[in-house]
Scaffold this active site. Structure first.
Site, PDB file in Angstrom:
ATOM      1  N   CYS A  87      -5.955   0.215   7.194  1.00 33.06           N
ATOM      2  CA  CYS A  87      -5.830   0.694   5.809  1.00 33.06           C
ATOM      3  C   CYS A  87      -7.009   1.614   5.486  1.00 33.06           C
ATOM      4  O   CYS A  87      -8.169   1.199   5.537  1.00 33.06           O
ATOM      5  CB  CYS A  87      -5.797  -0.489   4.841  1.00 33.06           C
ATOM      6  N   ASP A 112       0.396   3.775   1.741  1.00 37.59           N
ATOM      7  CA  ASP A 112       0.364   4.369   3.077  1.00 37.59           C
ATOM      8  C   ASP A 112       1.792   4.660   3.562  1.00 37.59           C
ATOM      9  O   ASP A 112       2.667   3.801   3.493  1.00 37.59           O
ATOM     10  CB  ASP A 112      -0.329   3.394   4.039  1.00 37.59           C
ATOM     11  N   HIS A 120      -2.225  -4.120   5.050  1.00 39.74           N
ATOM     12  CA  HIS A 120      -1.951  -3.662   6.414  1.00 39.74           C
ATOM     13  C   HIS A 120      -3.241  -3.278   7.119  1.00 39.74           C
ATOM     14  O   HIS A 120      -4.176  -2.763   6.512  1.00 39.74           O
ATOM     15  CB  HIS A 120      -0.966  -2.487   6.413  1.00 39.74           C
ATOM     16  N   CYS A 130       0.837  -1.193   0.000  1.00 37.67           N
ATOM     17  CA  CYS A 130       0.000   0.000   0.000  1.00 37.67           C
ATOM     18  C   CYS A 130       0.876   1.248   0.000  1.00 37.67           C
ATOM     19  O   CYS A 130       1.996   1.252   0.504  1.00 37.67           O
ATOM     20  CB  CYS A 130      -0.902  -0.010   1.237  1.00 37.67           C
ATOM     21  N   ARG A 171       3.041   4.772   6.361  1.00 43.44           N
ATOM     22  CA  ARG A 171       3.497   3.987   7.519  1.00 43.44           C
ATOM     23  C   ARG A 171       4.016   2.612   7.127  1.00 43.44           C
ATOM     24  O   ARG A 171       4.532   1.877   7.981  1.00 43.44           O
ATOM     25  CB  ARG A 171       2.341   3.824   8.510  1.00 43.44           C
TER      26      ARG A 171
END
Length: 233
Positions: free
Chosen positions: A107, A50, A104, A48, A52
């Site tokens: 999400c 993202d 994750h 992803c 993080r």
């Protein structure tokens, strides 16, 4: 004020880059000489976007060891020419030994897919692919009443479906067929050619990776492509 803010952010980036360069040179004076002349990663990571979930960091692998593609909610779509080009390069030219699909928990894309009308297109269109996963597993998803648990399970099911999507791609199947007779790629005497496809989910709250058995979605012990089941996928 805005200009000062921008300058401060860019200043941090430049300072961080200089620090990173020096730290790597201290560990290995030839680090950048080697990095600039070779590119032989054994792993392709599809995850992803993202911020993080930075692939190299969470598996503690150095630069040059992981070939990475990231998008919203780690979707594997045959009409995504960007991803398909990356996969073709990884499989046919880099000849990676492993493809890892990583979802994750927490999400935002998966959470938004449970209420896709809360966002506008084109994001709404993209989330439609996760909605399709909900339809495939409608009974299980609807049986979960707690919204947090529902999101977590959908994260897992979505990641597993994407790993299955990778496996079914012609690019991957051709490479698997080519490598089927290569005894160096066999595992425990069974026919498990490279690239190995692994599905994991990352817990942003603990930092841990959890392996998921995506092969269960195939529904049989020897699929239509003729490869035996790997109980450790």
């Amino acid at each position: 004020q805005d200009q000062l803010s921008r300058d401060a952010i860019l200043g941090k980036l430049r300072t961080g880059n200089k620090r990173w360069i020096q730290e790597n040179k201290n560990r290995d004076p030839a680090f950048f000489d080697k990095l600039g002349t070779t590119h032989t990663p054994e792993v392709m990571w599809i995850g992803c976007a993202d911020s993080r979930v930075a692939a190299n960091e969470i598996i503690d692998m150095p630069a040059g060891s992981v070939f990475v593609h990231r998008n919203i909610a780690n979707c594997i779509l045959k009409d995504d020419i960007n991803l398909m080009s990356g996969l073709q390069y990884a499989v046919d030219y880099l000849e990676v030994k492993h493809i890892i699909v990583c979802g994750h928990y927490s999400c935002g894309g998966v959470a938004a897919s449970l209420d896709p009308y809360c966002v506008a297109s084109p994001l709404q269109n993209w989330l439609g692919h996760i909605v399709n996963v909900q339809r495939l597993h409608q009974g299980e998803i609807e049986s979960i009443t707690d919204i947090g648990e529902k999101q977590r399970r959908l994260v897992e099911l979505h990641a597993m479906e994407q790993a299955k999507n990778v496996y079914e791609l012609e690019i991957v199947q051709e490479r698997l067929a080519d490598n089927l007779e290569d005894v160096e790629n066999f595992v425990g005497g069974k026919e498990f050619p490279m690239p190995r496809i692994t599905c994991v989910v990352y817990d942003v709250g603990t930092g841990q990776l959890k392996r998921l058995n995506w092969w269960k979605l195939m529904g049989n012990e020897e699929d239509i492509y003729g490869h035996s089941i790997d109980e450790n996928v």
